[in-house]
Enzyme design. Structure first.
Site, PDB file in Angstrom:
ATOM      1  N   HIS A 114      25.813 -14.955  32.395  1.00  0.00           N
ATOM      2  CA  HIS A 114      24.760 -15.963  32.339  1.00  0.00           C
ATOM      3  C   HIS A 114      25.053 -17.035  33.375  1.00  0.00           C
ATOM      4  O   HIS A 114      26.171 -17.505  33.499  1.00  0.00           O
ATOM      5  CB  HIS A 114      24.712 -16.580  30.937  1.00  0.00           C
ATOM      6  CG  HIS A 114      23.365 -17.139  30.618  1.00  0.00           C
ATOM      7  ND1 HIS A 114      22.432 -16.477  29.843  1.00  0.00           N
ATOM      8  CD2 HIS A 114      22.781 -18.288  30.995  1.00  0.00           C
ATOM      9  CE1 HIS A 114      21.342 -17.202  29.750  1.00  0.00           C
ATOM     10  NE2 HIS A 114      21.529 -18.309  30.441  1.00  0.00           N
ATOM     11  N   ASP A 152      16.456 -22.496  20.831  1.00  0.00           N
ATOM     12  CA  ASP A 152      16.681 -22.629  22.276  1.00  0.00           C
ATOM     13  C   ASP A 152      15.383 -22.397  23.036  1.00  0.00           C
ATOM     14  O   ASP A 152      15.102 -23.093  24.009  1.00  0.00           O
ATOM     15  CB  ASP A 152      17.768 -21.678  22.782  1.00  0.00           C
ATOM     16  CG  ASP A 152      17.956 -21.832  24.287  1.00  0.00           C
ATOM     17  OD1 ASP A 152      18.232 -22.972  24.717  1.00  0.00           O
ATOM     18  OD2 ASP A 152      17.763 -20.858  25.032  1.00  0.00           O
ATOM     19  N   ARG A 181      12.736 -29.152  27.589  1.00  0.00           N
ATOM     20  CA  ARG A 181      13.612 -29.795  28.584  1.00  0.00           C
ATOM     21  C   ARG A 181      13.082 -29.581  29.989  1.00  0.00           C
ATOM     22  O   ARG A 181      13.216 -30.448  30.857  1.00  0.00           O
ATOM     23  CB  ARG A 181      15.030 -29.222  28.473  1.00  0.00           C
ATOM     24  CG  ARG A 181      15.762 -29.723  27.240  1.00  0.00           C
ATOM     25  CD  ARG A 181      17.029 -28.918  27.012  1.00  0.00           C
ATOM     26  NE  ARG A 181      17.915 -28.930  28.152  1.00  0.00           N
ATOM     27  CZ  ARG A 181      18.585 -27.858  28.605  1.00  0.00           C
ATOM     28  NH1 ARG A 181      18.479 -26.696  28.003  1.00  0.00           N
ATOM     29  NH2 ARG A 181      19.376 -27.953  29.643  1.00  0.00           N
ATOM     30  N   SER A 210      22.614 -24.416  25.194  1.00  0.00           N
ATOM     31  CA  SER A 210      21.515 -23.496  25.489  1.00  0.00           C
ATOM     32  C   SER A 210      22.061 -22.136  25.936  1.00  0.00           C
ATOM     33  O   SER A 210      21.679 -21.078  25.418  1.00  0.00           O
ATOM     34  CB  SER A 210      20.637 -24.122  26.582  1.00  0.00           C
ATOM     35  OG  SER A 210      19.781 -23.183  27.138  1.00  0.00           O
ATOM     36  N   LYS A 233      22.358 -18.513  23.266  1.00  0.00           N
ATOM     37  CA  LYS A 233      21.701 -17.235  23.587  1.00  0.00           C
ATOM     38  C   LYS A 233      22.730 -16.109  23.636  1.00  0.00           C
ATOM     39  O   LYS A 233      22.506 -15.024  23.124  1.00  0.00           O
ATOM     40  CB  LYS A 233      21.006 -17.328  24.953  1.00  0.00           C
ATOM     41  CG  LYS A 233      19.666 -18.025  24.893  1.00  0.00           C
ATOM     42  CD  LYS A 233      18.884 -17.815  26.177  1.00  0.00           C
ATOM     43  CE  LYS A 233      19.341 -18.706  27.307  1.00  0.00           C
ATOM     44  NZ  LYS A 233      18.896 -20.083  27.230  1.00  0.00           N
TER      45      LYS A 233
HETATM   46  N1  URA Z   1      20.406 -21.646  31.519  1.00  0.00           N
HETATM   47  C1  URA Z   1      20.131 -21.792  30.203  1.00  0.00           C
HETATM   48  O1  URA Z   1      19.984 -20.820  29.482  1.00  0.00           O
HETATM   49  N2  URA Z   1      20.026 -23.028  29.718  1.00  0.00           N
HETATM   50  C2  URA Z   1      20.206 -24.136  30.462  1.00  0.00           C
HETATM   51  O2  URA Z   1      20.117 -25.228  29.940  1.00  0.00           O
HETATM   52  C3  URA Z   1      20.485 -23.979  31.831  1.00  0.00           C
HETATM   53  C4  URA Z   1      20.576 -22.717  32.337  1.00  0.00           C
END
Ligand code: URA
Length: 434
Positions: free
Chosen positions: A82, A161, A168, A183, A187
């Site tokens: 990620h 999220d 956001r 965040s 996930k």
């Molecule tokens: N990727 C995400 O999943 N969340 C964030 O806040 C920034 C990048």
């Protein structure tokens, strides 16, 4: 408990309890706390920050807003990567099929564009039919059958999220260590991968501009992963200039396809290779970098990464004829290449300006409910350190109106800075956190 008291407490710089954080996240997920209070709360977090304990509690509260997948029912080990968000960052589209082609299953939940940074789901939705809303059972059976899933948050997985992320994006509350860490990690934890490589971006087109902040973010995320019983490491990578050349949804899908087929820009190829190597090692598939590199090279050379990408698109309802013939992907009505206004060495290609320009062209959102134009975007033809002759192609704009094309031309010329003296290329990586 009242939402307004929790907002006030954070606004005044006090530490929130686990119960207060859980109350807020539950209430927001169920629709009992409205967007305007959640906006005020995230803005208070943005300014006041959160302790490591609060950040962990926030992450776990977001995970608890939905189900957590137990992937061990369907595969021995699954890995995930990620990124914290960047410009031209289409790494997932290349790395996940390659790693899966090397024999390590990848189950991933991605996000949409956030602020000036692009989102993997928006990119994948350039492919007609591609579904980013798999149910839990679809996620599990696809992982079992083809060893590769790339979907988004649903009502089942980390729904808080999904809501916070969209909020956001349009309330200027993205650049916050606790909000990014919770965040990203919520996930990943909800999607169940046992080994995680985090790609923490640093620079002008990243949410962390300073290496010290990126280091804190990386450390917090790795700690949260360990607390949740997952293996994790973070790469700290450059995001001062766009990654690769293409920025914009369909344009990035095309560049990812070229890369999976053995081409693509050199910086992007090297970046993908490093992330894939770390995934193969962390996932226990091999112990040394050289073997991991050989595995990735052969997955590209034998076309196995590319076939895996085709299988992924087909499994999630996408029309593969659009990736077999990328010229069928959405194409902007206006495409114009802008020549270099002078000769010299490029000293900066300001990634945030490039990212914002793509959002303004229509490739990102100004409001939560905005639709995006998958066809628009920018191709930058050079990298920092390149010598460019006056009149040579500098960048190409893909636009849907002459007004937006002209505005993009002006902003992108500003994004390119010049030097008469040689300039060192930017590094791809600054280090790692384990
Ligand atoms: N990727 C995400 O999943 N969340 C964030 O806040 C920034 C990048």
């Amino acid at each position: 408990m009242r939402a307004v008291d929790i907002i006030t407490k954070k606004r005044d710089g006090d530490e929130l309890s686990k119960e207060e954080i859980e109350f807020f996240i539950k209430g927001y997920t169920r629709g009992e706390i409205p967007d305007y209070q959640a906006s005020a709360w995230t803005m208070a977090i943005f300014f006041q920050g959160m302790t490591a304990r609060e950040t962990t509690d926030l992450t776990l509260a977001i995970v608890d807003s939905g189900e957590t997948l137990d992937l061990s029912q369907v595969v021995k080990v699954a890995v995930d990567k990620h990124s914290t968000g960047g410009v031209g960052d289409k790494t997932t589209l290349v790395v996940e099929p390659l790693v899966s082609a090397c024999g390590l299953p990848v189950g991933k939940m991605s996000g949409r564009g956030l602020g000036f940074s692009g989102g993997t789901l928006d990119k994948m939705e350039s492919i007609p039919g591609y579904r980013c809303d798999l149910t839990t059972s679809e996620f599990l059976s696809q992982l079992h059958e083809i060893g590769l899933v790339l979907t988004g948050q649903t009502a089942d997985l980390a729904p808080a999220d999904g809501k916070l992320y969209a909020l956001r994006d349009v309330t200027a509350t993205v650049q916050s260590i606790p909000l990014i860490a919770s965040s990203v990690m919520s996930k990943i934890i909800a999607a169940g991968a046992q080994a995680i490589v985090l790609d923490v971006k640093i620079g002008l087109g990243a949410f962390m501009r300073k290496e010290t902040d990126a280091h804190i973010l990386a450390t917090r995320m790795v700690e949260i992963a360990h607390l949740a019983g997952r293996k994790a490491m973070a790469l700290l990578s450059d995001m001062n200039q766009p990654l690769g050349h293409a920025v914009g949804n369909a344009l990035e899908v095309k560049e990812a396809i070229e890369t999976l087929q053995g081409g693509g820009p050199a910086d992007f190829r090297k970046h993908c290779l490093e992330v894939a190597i770390q995934l193969l090692i962390l996932g226990g598939h091999t112990e040394d970098e050289e073997t991991a590199q050989q595995m990735v090279f052969s997955a590209i050379a034998e076309g196995r990464g590319w076939s895996r990408f085709r299988e992924l698109v087909a499994a999630q309802g996408g029309d593969v004829s659009f990736i077999d013939h990328p010229e069928k992907l959405p194409t902007a009505p206006l495409i114009e290449t802008i020549p270099a206004p002078r000769s010299g060495y490029l000293s900066q290609i300001h990634a945030q300006i490039v990212g914002e320009t793509v959002v303004e062209l229509g490739g990102g959102r100004a409001k939560k409910e905005d639709a995006i134009d998958h066809a628009v975007g920018v191709v930058v033809h050079h990298k920092v350190g390149n010598h460019v002759e006056s009149g040579a192609p500098l960048f190409t704009i893909h636009a849907n109106s002459t007004a937006s094309l002209e505005a993009a031309r002006i902003r992108l010329l500003e994004a390119h800075q010049w030097s008469a003296d040689p300039v060192n290329p930017l590094p791809l990586f600054y280090g790692s956190v384990r």
